[in-house]
Design a protein around this motif. Structure first.
Motif, mmCIF file in Angstrom:
data_model
loop_
_atom_site.group_PDB
_atom_site.id
_atom_site.type_symbol
_atom_site.label_atom_id
_atom_site.label_comp_id
_atom_site.label_asym_id
_atom_site.label_seq_id
_atom_site.Cartn_x
_atom_site.Cartn_y
_atom_site.Cartn_z
ATOM 1 N N GLN A 79 0.651 -1.634 -0.075
ATOM 2 C CA GLN A 79 0.081 0.302 -0.040
ATOM 3 C C GLN A 79 1.127 1.618 0.293
ATOM 4 O O GLN A 79 1.832 1.384 0.208
ATOM 5 C CB GLN A 79 -0.752 0.215 1.101
ATOM 6 C CG GLN A 79 -2.420 -1.090 1.002
ATOM 7 C CD GLN A 79 -2.736 -1.365 2.160
ATOM 8 O OE1 GLN A 79 -2.123 -1.867 3.566
ATOM 9 N NE2 GLN A 79 -4.066 -1.513 2.141
ATOM 10 N N VAL A 124 -8.167 2.529 -3.959
ATOM 11 C CA VAL A 124 -8.439 1.739 -3.127
ATOM 12 C C VAL A 124 -7.464 -0.161 -3.003
ATOM 13 O O VAL A 124 -7.124 -0.671 -2.849
ATOM 14 C CB VAL A 124 -8.680 1.143 -1.676
ATOM 15 C CG1 VAL A 124 -9.187 0.751 -0.988
ATOM 16 C CG2 VAL A 124 -8.679 3.344 -1.353
ATOM 17 N N LEU A 129 -3.903 4.090 -0.727
ATOM 18 C CA LEU A 129 -4.820 4.639 -0.522
ATOM 19 C C LEU A 129 -5.481 6.119 -0.168
ATOM 20 O O LEU A 129 -6.028 6.208 0.916
ATOM 21 C CB LEU A 129 -4.529 4.097 1.755
ATOM 22 C CG LEU A 129 -3.893 3.369 1.588
ATOM 23 C CD1 LEU A 129 -3.922 2.385 3.291
ATOM 24 C CD2 LEU A 129 -5.435 2.135 1.789
ATOM 25 N N GLY A 130 -4.663 6.516 -0.622
ATOM 26 C CA GLY A 130 -5.220 7.658 -1.677
ATOM 27 C C GLY A 130 -4.358 8.872 -1.011
ATOM 28 O O GLY A 130 -3.239 9.526 -0.084
ATOM 29 N N ILE A 141 -0.278 8.144 8.830
ATOM 30 C CA ILE A 141 -1.542 7.204 8.256
ATOM 31 C C ILE A 141 -1.123 6.102 7.540
ATOM 32 O O ILE A 141 -1.213 5.331 7.947
ATOM 33 C CB ILE A 141 -2.895 8.382 7.395
ATOM 34 C CG1 ILE A 141 -3.432 8.985 7.717
ATOM 35 C CG2 ILE A 141 -4.103 6.699 6.452
ATOM 36 C CD1 ILE A 141 -4.656 9.304 7.022
ATOM 37 N N VAL A 143 1.905 5.047 8.732
ATOM 38 C CA VAL A 143 2.370 4.089 10.310
ATOM 39 C C VAL A 143 1.078 2.846 10.387
ATOM 40 O O VAL A 143 1.237 1.582 11.075
ATOM 41 C CB VAL A 143 2.520 5.065 10.844
ATOM 42 C CG1 VAL A 143 3.507 4.158 12.253
ATOM 43 C CG2 VAL A 143 4.126 6.186 10.452
ATOM 44 N N ALA A 145 -1.506 2.063 8.448
ATOM 45 C CA ALA A 145 -1.666 1.168 7.138
ATOM 46 C C ALA A 145 -0.792 -0.066 8.227
ATOM 47 O O ALA A 145 -0.721 -1.409 7.618
ATOM 48 C CB ALA A 145 -1.803 1.484 6.479
ATOM 49 N N GLY B 69 -3.089 9.413 13.725
ATOM 50 C CA GLY B 69 -2.987 9.737 12.742
ATOM 51 C C GLY B 69 -2.954 7.993 12.612
ATOM 52 O O GLY B 69 -3.318 7.240 11.364
ATOM 53 N N VAL B 70 -2.075 6.813 13.204
ATOM 54 C CA VAL B 70 -2.277 5.723 12.859
ATOM 55 C C VAL B 70 -2.968 5.243 13.030
ATOM 56 O O VAL B 70 -3.729 3.653 12.218
ATOM 57 C CB VAL B 70 -0.597 5.691 14.116
ATOM 58 C CG1 VAL B 70 -0.793 3.622 14.687
ATOM 59 C CG2 VAL B 70 0.318 6.382 13.807
ATOM 60 N N GLY B 73 -4.870 5.636 10.200
ATOM 61 C CA GLY B 73 -4.021 4.734 9.089
ATOM 62 C C GLY B 73 -4.752 3.260 9.583
ATOM 63 O O GLY B 73 -5.203 2.357 8.512
ATOM 64 N N ALA B 74 -4.885 2.819 10.601
ATOM 65 C CA ALA B 74 -4.903 1.318 11.047
ATOM 66 C C ALA B 74 -6.864 1.275 10.530
ATOM 67 O O ALA B 74 -6.730 -0.380 10.244
ATOM 68 C CB ALA B 74 -5.217 1.089 12.342
ATOM 69 N N THR B 77 -6.971 0.974 7.562
ATOM 70 C CA THR B 77 -6.719 -0.890 6.815
ATOM 71 C C THR B 77 -7.317 -2.150 7.355
ATOM 72 O O THR B 77 -6.656 -2.810 7.579
ATOM 73 C CB THR B 77 -5.525 -0.635 6.251
ATOM 74 O OG1 THR B 77 -5.349 -0.352 7.545
ATOM 75 C CG2 THR B 77 -4.404 0.573 5.589
ATOM 76 N N LEU B 109 -13.452 10.011 -1.070
ATOM 77 C CA LEU B 109 -12.676 9.027 -2.065
ATOM 78 C C LEU B 109 -13.983 7.691 -2.569
ATOM 79 O O LEU B 109 -14.217 6.936 -2.327
ATOM 80 C CB LEU B 109 -11.655 7.559 -1.371
ATOM 81 C CG LEU B 109 -11.002 7.943 -1.193
ATOM 82 C CD1 LEU B 109 -10.314 9.123 -0.128
ATOM 83 C CD2 LEU B 109 -9.632 6.244 -0.648
#
Lengths: 342, 332
Positions: A79, A124, A129-130, A141, A143, A145, B69-70, B73-74, B77, B109
């Protein structure tokens, strides 16, 4: 080494990394995609000038080798998070230009159904992811993922693209620190094109190289010439191997240059014509890669011409697809604010 | 068979909800500052780290923006993070990720993603922690489409709404008043949810509707008990969710009582009271009003340190009693 026999391998032994690592077909595909990125952005710029696209856009013309080189060792499941200058990343990760054009034209067939535009382009399904309108917004973000990858044991590697401007955002520092503390499979890619909008890195950044900041977070900091595809791909390859082995993050600084201004409002008063001309004439990433491919015998003149023609067709078809696609219904403005629940 | 119902504190109810969620779904995990071995600044996560390990109860560095932010992001996903802010005031450090990223990701999105993140915010004054650790910022986040914002007022709701938030596909912000953490109430064992977006009539009455949030719900109920002796019959509506707001319950209540008062701890102007008042002014309930709407909110100051000053900056039970009495008797 896909497709290369031992004899071929031996003959390539002294060539730069990508010519040893990838087949001729794969490398021609890279050239195709670098042209696709270039022509996509030129097509988008022209459509903007003709009033077919509104808003603004941030072109990465001149940075194609960076996007392609970083994405080269990534799999489809891996990703990325991208930036406002993210068209190249999107294409490099596998997006179709017709759906990107459709998004720029604000159509329902676009990747974001016309809700995001250039600055929020995403795919996606292909692991993008953008893009992000906030400088540094995508770094934490990514991190997150990577934390998902580690917790769910999916083996995915996550790449966070950002520019030199983002390295002075708090989000950059917080994200790099957490990724290092938790040894997450993430690669931080700073595409340093020399300017955060109009402010040069010399005027904005206390360290000479942004890669120097990696030392503060106990991770490798690697500097590459972002306009040489092989250099970028080699650094990315090593960082991906390190991430997959559970050894943690890497910071890659890809030094490059954007030929165009920051956005459509840029008068280019902070840099000289000579500087721009030098980068365009002497360090264009597509020309450099093309020359190497020819020199090492991976492609000939007609082969290059065939690629250029095929790219031109794909771009023309993409713009046509966008033009004829339907616009969203204004009665659906409120869609996608929340997840529709039964 | 009905689940066993025990008396638990609000903090214990939240902790139990997180444990239930983690037992049910391995994607659920906790992140925050000092939530592991320390147990959280307010001991809400307590000993959960002993049960679920450091892999699922993750101490973050003091990095609110990055940590949020983490979590985003988690969530984007496939995970289901519950992120604890040590104090709700620290949301100010993470507004970028909350407002620009979590709230807008799905919309930007085109519906391709959801962000099922839960963020918990210990909020409010009354602890002597002064101006940077005592704010009530829920209306800030309530102004952002894409977020859901809840304020459970009881242990029962704290557990049920947290479990609803974890099951929700979108970002849910939970504001927990710190003075409620020790409040006790009946809480069933096991899994149950309390729906997001539904207000609760906590006391039925004929003369006046008080719409209250969070800790002000109990204060309104205490005021109502005193006012009952004076022959004033107060209906107390616990708003519970400020986005999306339960318009119908409030409208129906005002149509019945013909009087409206809003009580909330956050700064009075440009807040929840303004929204509820406008909602009634724009509704069919407007014609039913027998008196002007009254708002009781926090003072137009930062929260002071001195305990007497601190108390004076937010509505207290006697303030509610006086205002309700005046409203019903037509004293303006």
């Amino acid at each position: 080494m896909a497709g290369a026999s031992k004899a071929v391998a031996d003959s390539r032994a002294n060539l730069p990394f990508v010519y040893r690592q990838y087949s001729a077909e794969q490398l021609k595909q890279v050239l195709y995609k670098m042209y696709l990125i270039r022509r996509f952005e030129e097509g988008a710029e022209e459509s903007y000038m003709r009033g077919l696209i509104h808003g603004t856009m941030h072109l990465s013309i001149g940075q194609e080798a960076s996007a392609m080189g970083i994405c080269m060792p990534l799999g489809e499941d891996d990703q990325i998070t991208s930036t406002h200058r993210g068209h190249g990343h999107c294409i490099a990760k596998g997006a179709e230009v017709k759906r990107m054009f459709a998004e720029f034209f604000g159509k329902t067939t676009g990747y974001c159904k016309g809700r995001g535009g250039s600055m929020h382009i995403a795919d996606v399904a292909k692991g993008n992811l953008g893009a992000n309108g906030i400088v540094g917004g995508g770094i934490p973000i990514a991190v997150g993922a990577a934390l998902s990858s580690k917790m769910m044991k999916t083996g995915k590697v996550v790449v966070s693209f950002f520019g030199d401007g983002a390295n002075n955002e708090g989000a950059f520092h917080e994200a790099l620190n957490m990724a290092a503390v938790w040894k997450l499979p993430v690669i931080f890619v700073c595409e340093n094109n020399g300017y955060g909008m109009s402010t040069s890195t010399a005027r904005s950044t206390a360290v000479k190289n942004i890669a120097d900041r990696a030392a503060a977070y106990s991770m490798p900091g690697v500097i590459v010439n972002g306009n040489i595809f092989s250099e970028v791909a080699e650094a990315s390859h090593k960082a991906v191997e390190r991430a997959r082995a559970g050894e943690g993050p890497t910071l890659i600084e890809s030094k490059t240059y954007r030929h165009r201004g920051h956005s459509k409002s840029d008068r280019n008063r902070y840099r000289t014509k000579e500087e721009i001309e030098d980068w365009m004439s002497n360090r264009d990433p597509i020309t450099l890669f093309e020359n190497e491919l020819r020199e090492f015998g991976f492609i000939d003149g007609p082969g290059i011409e065939a690629i250029r023609e095929a790219v031109a067709r794909e771009i023309a078809d993409g713009i046509e697809f966008a033009k004829v696609s339907p616009s969203p219904d204004v009665r659906e403005t409120g869609n996608y604010v929340y997840t529709e629940q039964a | 068979m009905d689940a066993m119902v025990r008396e638990l504190s609000y903090a214990q109810a939240i902790q139990e909800a997180m444990a239930v969620a983690m037992d049910m779904d391995e994607r659920v995990f906790l992140m925050g500052e000092d939530i592991g071995v320390y147990g959280g600044a307010f001991q809400v996560t307590g000993d959960l780290v002993d049960r679920f390990g450091t892999e699922r109860v993750i101490d973050t560095p003091i990095s609110e923006l990055g940590g949020a932010g983490v979590a985003v992001g988690a969530a984007l996903t496939g995970m289901r993070p519950i992120f604890e802010f040590q104090f709700s005031d620290f949301a100010t450090l993470a507004m970028e990720q909350i407002v620009n990223q979590a709230a807008k990701m799905r919309f930007m999105l085109g519906g391709e993603v959801s962000v099922p993140v839960v963020m918990r915010f210990p909020a409010g004054s009354g602890t002597g922690a002064a101006a940077q650790h005592s704010q009530s910022l829920e209306a800030w986040l309530g102004h952002v489409p894409g977020l859901k914002v809840i304020q459970p007022a009881t242990p029962y709701d704290a557990k049920g709404m947290l479990l609803a938030a974890v099951a929700d596909p979108d970002p849910v912000m939970i504001f927990e008043h710190k003075l409620l953490y020790k409040a006790k109430g009946p809480v069933p064992e096991g899994y149950y949810t309390v729906p997001i977006g539904k207000a609760d009539i906590r006391r039925e009455g004929r003369d006046l509707t008080i719409v209250a949030t969070s800790i002000m719900v109990q204060k309104a109920l205490d005021a109502a008990a005193t006012l009952e002796a004076e022959g004033i019959d107060v209906e107390v509506v616990d708003l519970r969710t400020i986005r999306p707001m339960d318009r119908q319950t409030v409208v129906d209540s005002v149509k019945k009582t013909s009087r409206l008062m809003c009580v909330y701890e956050a700064v009075k102007t440009l807040g929840i009271g303004a929204e509820v008042s406008a909602m009634i002014a724009e509704s069919e309930a407007f014609d039913y009003l027998d008196a002007p709407i009254v708002r009781l909110g926090g003072a137009e100051t930062p929260i002071p340190y001195n305990p007497e000053l601190e108390k004076a900056t937010v509505p207290q039970v006697p303030d509610i009693i006086t205002a309700a009495r005046d409203l019903v008797k037509g004293v303006r």
